[in-house]
Every structure is written in C-alpha cells, then in structure tokens.
Design a protein around this motif. Structure first.
Motif, PDB file in Angstrom:
ATOM      1  N   LEU A  24       0.800  -1.217   0.000  1.00 42.27           N
ATOM      2  CA  LEU A  24       0.000   0.000   0.000  1.00 42.27           C
ATOM      3  C   LEU A  24       0.835   1.270   0.000  1.00 42.27           C
ATOM      4  N   HIS A  25       2.148   1.141   0.009  1.00 39.91           N
ATOM      5  CA  HIS A  25       2.991   2.332  -0.081  1.00 39.91           C
ATOM      6  C   HIS A  25       2.823   2.990  -1.457  1.00 39.91           C
ATOM      7  N   ASP A  26       2.847   4.303  -1.474  1.00 38.79           N
ATOM      8  CA  ASP A  26       2.790   5.029  -2.746  1.00 38.79           C
ATOM      9  C   ASP A  26       4.149   5.064  -3.449  1.00 38.79           C
ATOM     10  N   PHE A  27       5.244   5.047  -2.676  1.00 38.80           N
ATOM     11  CA  PHE A  27       6.569   5.217  -3.271  1.00 38.80           C
ATOM     12  C   PHE A  27       7.589   4.163  -2.838  1.00 38.80           C
ATOM     13  N   HIS A  28       7.277   3.418  -1.784  1.00 36.23           N
ATOM     14  CA  HIS A  28       8.279   2.545  -1.165  1.00 36.23           C
ATOM     15  C   HIS A  28       8.125   1.109  -1.658  1.00 36.23           C
ATOM     16  N   MET A  29       9.210   0.534  -2.174  1.00 32.18           N
ATOM     17  CA  MET A  29       9.213  -0.864  -2.590  1.00 32.18           C
ATOM     18  C   MET A  29       9.480  -1.754  -1.381  1.00 32.18           C
ATOM     19  N   LEU A  30       8.753  -2.845  -1.289  1.00 34.96           N
ATOM     20  CA  LEU A  30       8.981  -3.782  -0.194  1.00 34.96           C
ATOM     21  C   LEU A  30      10.250  -4.576  -0.446  1.00 34.96           C
ATOM     22  N   GLN A  31      11.157  -4.522   0.512  1.00 40.58           N
ATOM     23  CA  GLN A  31      12.388  -5.289   0.438  1.00 40.58           C
ATOM     24  C   GLN A  31      12.953  -5.436   1.843  1.00 40.58           C
ATOM     25  N   GLY A  32      13.844  -6.423   2.029  1.00 35.30           N
ATOM     26  CA  GLY A  32      14.441  -6.641   3.346  1.00 35.30           C
ATOM     27  C   GLY A  32      13.450  -7.184   4.357  1.00 35.30           C
ATOM     28  N   LEU A  33      12.456  -7.967   3.878  1.00 36.71           N
ATOM     29  CA  LEU A  33      11.412  -8.481   4.756  1.00 36.71           C
ATOM     30  C   LEU A  33      11.279  -9.998   4.606  1.00 36.71           C
ATOM     31  N   SER A  34      10.766 -10.633   5.638  1.00 43.66           N
ATOM     32  CA  SER A  34      10.516 -12.070   5.604  1.00 43.66           C
ATOM     33  C   SER A  34       9.104 -12.361   6.077  1.00 43.66           C
ATOM     34  N   LEU A  35       8.594 -13.499   5.628  1.00 46.69           N
ATOM     35  CA  LEU A  35       7.282 -13.972   6.046  1.00 46.69           C
ATOM     36  C   LEU A  35       7.467 -15.106   7.046  1.00 46.69           C
ATOM     37  N   ASN A  36       7.033 -14.860   8.279  1.00 52.17           N
ATOM     38  CA  ASN A  36       7.076 -15.894   9.310  1.00 52.17           C
ATOM     39  C   ASN A  36       5.712 -16.579   9.337  1.00 52.17           C
ATOM     40  N   ILE A  37       5.662 -17.865   9.055  1.00 49.90           N
ATOM     41  CA  ILE A  37       4.409 -18.602   8.881  1.00 49.90           C
ATOM     42  C   ILE A  37       4.270 -19.646   9.982  1.00 49.90           C
ATOM     43  N   THR A  38       3.121 -19.616  10.658  1.00 48.03           N
ATOM     44  CA  THR A  38       2.843 -20.569  11.723  1.00 48.03           C
ATOM     45  C   THR A  38       1.465 -21.177  11.497  1.00 48.03           C
ATOM     46  N   VAL A  39       1.377 -22.501  11.578  1.00 48.36           N
ATOM     47  CA  VAL A  39       0.096 -23.207  11.509  1.00 48.36           C
ATOM     48  C   VAL A  39      -0.127 -23.875  12.868  1.00 48.36           C
ATOM     49  N   PHE A  40      -1.286 -23.609  13.481  1.00 51.84           N
ATOM     50  CA  PHE A  40      -1.566 -24.203  14.783  1.00 51.84           C
ATOM     51  C   PHE A  40      -2.997 -24.717  14.837  1.00 51.84           C
ATOM     52  N   THR A  41      -3.225 -25.672  15.728  1.00 49.61           N
ATOM     53  CA  THR A  41      -4.536 -26.284  15.889  1.00 49.61           C
ATOM     54  C   THR A  41      -5.039 -26.067  17.307  1.00 49.61           C
ATOM     55  N   PHE A  42      -6.354 -26.195  17.455  1.00 47.37           N
ATOM     56  CA  PHE A  42      -6.990 -26.124  18.773  1.00 47.37           C
ATOM     57  C   PHE A  42      -7.976 -27.271  18.869  1.00 47.37           C
ATOM     58  N   ASN A  43      -7.880 -28.056  19.950  1.00 50.27           N
ATOM     59  CA  ASN A  43      -8.708 -29.259  20.067  1.00 50.27           C
ATOM     60  C   ASN A  43      -9.814 -29.145  21.101  1.00 50.27           C
ATOM     61  N   GLY A  44     -10.070 -27.916  21.572  1.00 54.37           N
ATOM     62  CA  GLY A  44     -11.114 -27.722  22.566  1.00 54.37           C
ATOM     63  C   GLY A  44     -10.588 -27.399  23.935  1.00 54.37           C
ATOM     64  N   ARG A  45      -9.299 -27.568  24.148  1.00 51.24           N
ATOM     65  CA  ARG A  45      -8.685 -27.247  25.429  1.00 51.24           C
ATOM     66  C   ARG A  45      -7.219 -26.850  25.281  1.00 51.24           C
ATOM     67  N   LYS A  46      -6.537 -27.424  24.298  1.00 53.14           N
ATOM     68  CA  LYS A  46      -5.121 -27.132  24.103  1.00 53.14           C
ATOM     69  C   LYS A  46      -4.860 -26.759  22.650  1.00 53.14           C
ATOM     70  N   ASP A  47      -3.791 -26.005  22.452  1.00 52.24           N
ATOM     71  CA  ASP A  47      -3.361 -25.685  21.092  1.00 52.24           C
ATOM     72  C   ASP A  47      -2.040 -26.397  20.806  1.00 52.24           C
ATOM     73  N   LYS A  48      -1.699 -26.483  19.518  1.00 56.56           N
ATOM     74  CA  LYS A  48      -0.467 -27.160  19.129  1.00 56.56           C
ATOM     75  C   LYS A  48       0.034 -26.542  17.832  1.00 56.56           C
ATOM     76  N   THR A  49       1.293 -26.139  17.825  1.00 51.36           N
ATOM     77  CA  THR A  49       1.916 -25.653  16.590  1.00 51.36           C
ATOM     78  C   THR A  49       2.337 -26.867  15.764  1.00 51.36           C
ATOM     79  N   VAL A  50       1.786 -26.975  14.565  1.00 52.52           N
ATOM     80  CA  VAL A  50       2.062 -28.141  13.723  1.00 52.52           C
ATOM     81  C   VAL A  50       3.032 -27.816  12.590  1.00 52.52           C
ATOM     82  N   PHE A  51       3.277 -26.526  12.370  1.00 56.95           N
ATOM     83  CA  PHE A  51       4.203 -26.158  11.284  1.00 56.95           C
ATOM     84  C   PHE A  51       4.660 -24.723  11.496  1.00 56.95           C
ATOM     85  N   GLN A  52       5.932 -24.484  11.203  1.00 59.74           N
ATOM     86  CA  GLN A  52       6.466 -23.125  11.308  1.00 59.74           C
ATOM     87  C   GLN A  52       7.652 -22.996  10.365  1.00 59.74           C
TER      88      GLN A  52
END
Length: 556
Positions: free
Chosen positions: A158-186
C-alpha cells in the motif's frame, strides 16, 4: 490571510476547516464526519474533483477507544478523493501528581472552569507509553495487506513510493482441540520485492495434513524486518494476517450412559448431585443458591442476567444517560413459576419463568431460563428473552454476571487476545490460546472506565491453583458449541469502576467478577464524533442464548 500566505509562499498548502466550501483553501476539510456522509462527499464530484478531502480530526481516542477505525481506513482506500485524516490525538495530556500517584486532569487542581478528562484523548498515555488505541491503529494502517486464498498468500503493497524489500514472512500453523493448542508447522521464507501499490503472490509451503479430530486449524503470517533499522529492531512486525484453514462442528454435551444426576426435593430447594458436583437450587428466587465442584464453591453470587457495563467516556455523551434512565444496572426479578422435570437421557432440567424488569420503569423482559444438569456435572444455562414495554432501543451488553471466590486465579481462553478487544476494536488482537489472571485482565485507563473485555472468545476456562474449576462455551440452537462470546474477569465491580476518577480510587476485591456476554456493544467515538455503528450495537429484541459450564479437574 490566504492571499498573504500564497503571495509570500505559493508552495504551501493552505488548510482551514472553517471554510466548509473550500473557497480559499487547497483541500476540503471536515471533523468527525459519519461514514455515510463521508462517502457521499467523496462521490459528490465523481473522479474529476477539484480538491481532495481530508479529515482534520477523526477517530477521537478518548479513553477506551476509538472504535470503527477499520471502516474509515477502508473508505480512504476505496475513494480516491479521500486523502485520509488525523486521529485526535496523539497523547493524553495528564500532569503527574507525585503526592497523589496519578496523572491529573481538569478539576484536579481546584480549577474552574475546566474541560475535565477531555485532555485524556490520546493514542498513547500521558507517560507516552502505548495505549490500546495505538496498537489498534497500527494494525488498521499497516502498509501491507495480506490475505490467504487457497494455497497462496496475496501481499498488497500500500505504499505510494516505497518498494517492499528486506522483509521475511514468518508462517505458523496451529490447531486447537477444545482445550489445548499445538503448533504443527512453522517456517520463514523471504518476502518478494513488491513495487508500490502492486500485489504479489507467494505459494504457501507444504505443511502436514491436519488431523480430523481438531476443532480449528489457523495459519498466522507475520511480515517482519530481516535486519535492524534506525527505527525498529530485527524481527519487528510490519503487518500480519490470520486465516482459518479448517474447522468442524463442536458437538454438544455428551450423554453419560451410567451417570444420572441424583435429585432431592424439599419445599424450598432442589438438590442435584453428580460425581464431584453439587447444586442447591432455590425455588423461591428461581436461581442457584449453591454450586460446588470438587467440594469447593463455584460462586459467591449466582449467575444472573445482566445488561449493564461501566460507561466508557464515549458512552457518557448520550448512551450512558439513556441506559441509566432505564435502570439497566438494577434489573429485578419477579418469579412466575419454577418447574423441575427430566430432560434428555441422564439429565434434569429446571425451567424458570420470570419477569425481569427495571426498577420503577415500564419495561422489562418476559424470560424463560432453563438450567440443564447432565450426569457428568455439566450445566447449561439458557435464556429466552422477550422485551416488553417502553424498552431502550440499544443495550450496552447482554449476558450473565456471576461472582467467583478468590481461589479462582487462572483464566485461559481461545479467542482474540492477548489484550482487550471489542466489537469495533478487535483488529489488532490475534486468535489464539492465552492465559492471564484476573489482575492482568484489567486494563488501566488514566480515567477508569469499562475495560478488559475479550471479544471473539470460543472457549474459556477458569480454575484454581490446583487446576480445578470449569470451562465455558456458548451453545447454538443446533446444539453445537464454539459460537463466539465476550468475557471479562476482574477484581472490580462495575460500580467500583464507574465511581472511580483515578486508578488509585480502585480498591482490589478478593472475589473475581466474571462477565459472560452473548452480545457486547462496540465503542464508537461519540464523545466528539459519530455514535457506535449500528452493526456493532446490541439491539434490545427477542433473544436466546446458552452457555455451557463443564467441570475441569487437575486430571483432565
């Protein structure tokens, strides 16, 4: 003055909000326009407008607010004529009183006349620490918008003049089973170079197949700095998004085949016994008189219908007076009938028919309340409400109040968090599993007011130091759990907060005051701007809702 300014420096833009027709200014300027009016003005001259529109003030950040910033930002992006606006304002302007231990405002110096708390209207606090409004604004105006579409991440710069660079995407997949959560991928992957106002697509990395028994699976994507800069450290979050990858129906209370609740009846009480659970129900007052889990009291004040909240400063301009006039904080019960009967297999049901009305006011609710007790100790409380008389159009909230003993000290929930959130101020809070105490669920404002609400909650657990207590879910009409609700759990009553002028006026109580809401109104900016948007209000209308309380033990 316009002619003088232009004659001496023709490069300067001239602004004056008082010139409503923009005859001598270089932009059309308005304060606190309602969204409909703003959109109307944005379209008035089509795309060949002569002058842009700027809101020289909007989204007043007074106290607990502002609400609906996202809706304004969406229109800034949608209509080319709208160039944005200036949030009023950056910082609270309280003056520190060393002998008092608080930031003072108008009236604290025996000064008259004064503007009271009208100087406490900043995105940051008087000490320039970030307030909840600043966190919300950061999310709303983040310079990159990300969405997940099937197997791809869409990134819009959404920048008007600034190019995106020098950035990383941190991706986390987690589940919830009704009482606890669990990270299944990162994982972390580089963000591609993206030109200003351009969109790029990144393919999601492969992650493990999600087991069918999980209730919900979420992906969180965080756009972060690769290296430190002059203004932020390495890993600083620029933008983020979440997406629900999968979910399944959350089944209602299971039938316990060999566990029938035991019932004893006297002239005034029903006594219901299950393993590790006991309820004494008062037939005269139509509510629980006693509720024990693992031989410890669940409440010191029984669950009861409630519609009041301590007013925010935005409420105080108009809504709080209407709510007070209708005595929303003092609803009283007239019991019509109380009936005990068998329900589904291995359960009993107590049905209370009552009129719940405001003191000396011609309005109230025709109410039917059902208490269903299952053989495993689960209790479902259902409300069926029909307003009658000269009732208010809107309510601050609608739900259940109950007071818990002091030994309930741990609060866990799955929903928006970790900080407070409301219907129109929840963009900045991520869905996840969080843990707090009643002390840390309280949000301190320099002028005490409604605070600490957690919106979008799917599951709540309140336990003692031994891990014993109960969990709460909301049950829909189909019998499935997992519908969203709001809650707070604090050591202050609504009256404590409403009466306080400074944080030092709040005296911590030992009990925990739990609030469970089927509906909770947004915040808006009405003190100096538009009222809460209609879609974020709580209508006083025919309503039904059910909360399920399930015993939790250390062994679970």
């Amino acid at each position: 003055m316009y002619e003088y300014a232009k004659g001496h420096d023709p490069t300067r833009l001239v602004h004056y909000e008082g010139d409503r027709k923009a005859e001598t200014t270089d932009m059309s300027s308005y304060m606190y326009l309602e969204l409909d009016n703003l959109e109307k003005k944005a379209l008035a001259e089509g795309d060949n407008f002569t002058k842009p529109i700027i809101l020289c003030e909007y989204a007043m950040a007074l106290g607990n607010g502002p609400g609906a910033m996202q809706e304004y930002q969406e229109r800034f992006y949608k209509f080319r004529r709208l160039q944005g606006g200036f949030v009023w304002e950056f910082s609270n302007l309280g003056l520190w009183m060393e002998d008092k231990g608080y930031f003072a405002y108008g009236g604290d110096f025996d000064d008259f006349p004064n503007d009271g708390t009208f100087t406490m209207d900043g995105l940051v606090n008087s000490a320039h620490t970030g307030g909840r409004g600043l966190v919300e604004m950061k999310k709303v105006v983040e310079p990159v918008k990300m969405t997940v579409d099937r197997g791809d991440i869409l990134l819009h710069n959404l920048h008007d003049f600034h190019m995106l660079q020098g950035l990383s995407l941190n991706i986390t997949v987690f589940t919830f089973n009704g009482r606890k959560d669990k990270t299944v991928f990162q994982c972390t992957i580089p963000c591609p170079l993206i030109q200003p106002m351009e969109t790029a697509t990144v393919t999601l990395p492969l992650f493990p197949t999600i087991p069918e028994d999980v209730l919900q699976c979420w992906i969180t994507i965080s756009l972060q700095l690769d290296d430190a800069t002059a203004w932020a450290g390495k890993g600083h979050e620029i933008a983020w998004c979440q997406h629900l990858l999968s979910h399944r129906d959350w089944l209602g209370t299971p039938i316990m085949i060999n566990n029938q609740p035991q019932v004893r009846e006297s002239k005034a009480f029903y006594e219901i016994q299950c393993p590790n659970m006991f309820i004494r129900f008062d037939q005269i007052y139509g509510r629980m008189a006693e509720w024990k889990l693992h031989n410890r009291l669940v409440f010191t004040s029984a669950p009861t219908l409630a519609a009041w909240r301590p007013p925010t400063e935005n409420d105080m301009k108009r809504e709080a007076a209407i709510w007070s006039e209708h005595f929303l904080g003092n609803l009283q019960w007239r019991i019509i009938s109380v009936l005990l009967q068998p329900a589904a297999a291995n359960s009993v049901k107590i049905t209370v028919v009552a009129y719940i009305g405001a003191v000396i006011r011609d309005w109230g609710f025709n109410a039917s309340i059902e208490y269903t007790v299952y053989g495993d100790g689960t209790v479902e409380i259902s409300y069926f409400l029909q307003p009658r008389g000269h009732y208010p159009k809107h309510l601050p909230r609608l739900g259940i109040d109950m007071t818990l003993p002091s030994h309930f000290s741990a609060v866990d929930w799955f929903g928006c968090g970790p900080e407070e959130s409301y219907a129109d101020k929840r963009n900045s809070q991520k869905v996840g599993l969080y843990s707090r105490t009643p002390d840390t669920l309280h949000t301190e404002y320099e002028f005490p007011q409604e605070n600490g609400n957690r919106a979008g909650t799917r599951w709540l657990q309140v336990t003692d130091t031994h891990g014993n207590g109960f969990s709460v879910t909301r049950v829909n009409e189909s019998g499935h759990k997992g519908d969203e609700f709001d809650f707070t759990a604090q050591h202050y009553t609504a009256s404590d907060i409403e009466a306080a002028r400074h944080p030092t006026d709040l005296k911590r109580r030992d009990e925990v005051f739990l609030r469970l809401d089927a509906a909770h109104a947004g915040l808006g900016t009405e003190r100096c701007g538009p009222a809460t948007l209609e879609k974020y209000r709580v209508l006083c209308k025919n309503t039904r809702f059910t909360f399920s309380f399930e015993p939790v033990s250390q062994e679970d």
